[in-house]
Design a protein around this motif. Structure first.
Motif, PDB file in Angstrom:
ATOM      1  N   PRO A   1       0.813  -1.221   0.000  1.00 10.69           N
ATOM      2  CA  PRO A   1       0.000   0.000   0.000  1.00 10.69           C
ATOM      3  C   PRO A   1       0.850   1.277   0.000  1.00 10.69           C
ATOM      4  CG  PRO A   1      -0.084  -1.056   2.144  1.00 10.69           C
ATOM      5  CD  PRO A   1       0.670  -1.976   1.232  1.00 10.69           C
ATOM      6  N   ASP A   2       2.146   1.137   0.229  1.00  8.67           N
ATOM      7  CA  ASP A   2       3.041   2.298   0.269  1.00  8.67           C
ATOM      8  C   ASP A   2       4.056   2.188  -0.877  1.00  8.67           C
ATOM      9  OD1 ASP A   2       4.741   4.386   0.833  1.00  8.67           O
ATOM     10  OD2 ASP A   2       5.372   3.626   2.778  1.00  8.67           O
ATOM     11  N   PRO A   3       3.742   2.735  -2.066  1.00 12.24           N
ATOM     12  CA  PRO A   3       4.662   2.614  -3.197  1.00 12.24           C
ATOM     13  C   PRO A   3       6.003   3.298  -2.958  1.00 12.24           C
ATOM     14  CG  PRO A   3       2.794   4.019  -3.764  1.00 12.24           C
ATOM     15  CD  PRO A   3       2.520   3.440  -2.417  1.00 12.24           C
ATOM     16  N   GLU A   4       6.026   4.304  -2.098  1.00  2.74           N
ATOM     17  CA  GLU A   4       7.306   4.943  -1.788  1.00  2.74           C
ATOM     18  C   GLU A   4       8.232   3.983  -1.050  1.00  2.74           C
ATOM     19  OE1 GLU A   4       7.330   8.879  -0.159  1.00  2.74           O
ATOM     20  OE2 GLU A   4       5.558   9.426  -1.347  1.00  2.74           O
ATOM     21  N   ARG A   5       7.667   3.114  -0.226  1.00  2.00           N
ATOM     22  CA  ARG A   5       8.482   2.108   0.457  1.00  2.00           C
ATOM     23  C   ARG A   5       9.096   1.161  -0.566  1.00  2.00           C
ATOM     24  NH1 ARG A   5       5.865  -1.099   5.255  1.00  2.00           N
ATOM     25  NH2 ARG A   5       4.419  -1.644   3.599  1.00  2.00           N
ATOM     26  N   ASP A   6       8.307   0.752  -1.573  1.00  2.00           N
ATOM     27  CA  ASP A   6       8.855  -0.076  -2.645  1.00  2.00           C
ATOM     28  C   ASP A   6       9.993   0.644  -3.358  1.00  2.00           C
ATOM     29  OD1 ASP A   6       7.321  -2.315  -2.269  1.00  2.00           O
ATOM     30  OD2 ASP A   6       5.952  -1.920  -3.946  1.00  2.00           O
ATOM     31  N   ALA A   7       9.804   1.912  -3.648  1.00  2.00           N
ATOM     32  CA  ALA A   7      10.840   2.684  -4.339  1.00  2.00           C
ATOM     33  C   ALA A   7      12.120   2.734  -3.511  1.00  2.00           C
ATOM     34  CB  ALA A   7      10.337   4.093  -4.633  1.00  2.00           C
ATOM     35  N   ARG A   8      11.994   2.973  -2.214  1.00  2.00           N
ATOM     36  CA  ARG A   8      13.180   3.007  -1.338  1.00  2.00           C
ATOM     37  C   ARG A   8      13.862   1.648  -1.302  1.00  2.00           C
ATOM     38  NH1 ARG A   8       9.602   6.154   1.659  1.00  2.00           N
ATOM     39  NH2 ARG A   8       9.059   4.381   2.967  1.00  2.00           N
TER      40      ARG A   8
END
Length: 74
Positions: free
Chosen positions: A52-59
């Motif tokens: 649910p947190d695409p920014e976490r995937d990016a990091r």
């Protein structure tokens, strides 16, 4: 295909500055795109739940990549 050239140009800058251990910016760009494809497309095709947190995937993707190619990374 323009995205691979743009990404390779960014990688080339870091290769030339000595910050990345691989000397082939296109290989680095393909590796990074592979991580993006795996997280963004293949996970869904394999039925894995989306984060649910695409920014976490990016990091996570950037961290995995830099741990493998950044000079002096653990």
């Amino acid at each position: 295909m323009d995205s691979i050239h743009g990404l390779a140009a960014v990688m080339r800058r870091y290769v030339e500055s000595g910050e990345l251990v691989d000397d082939d910016p296109y290989r680095l760009a393909r590796a990074f795109q592979g991580l993006l494809l795996s997280f963004g497309v293949l996970g869904g095709l394999w039925g894995l739940p989306a984060d649910p947190d695409p920014e976490r995937d990016a990091r996570t993707i950037v961290s995995f990549f830099l741990c493998g190619v950044k000079r002096g990374a653990p």
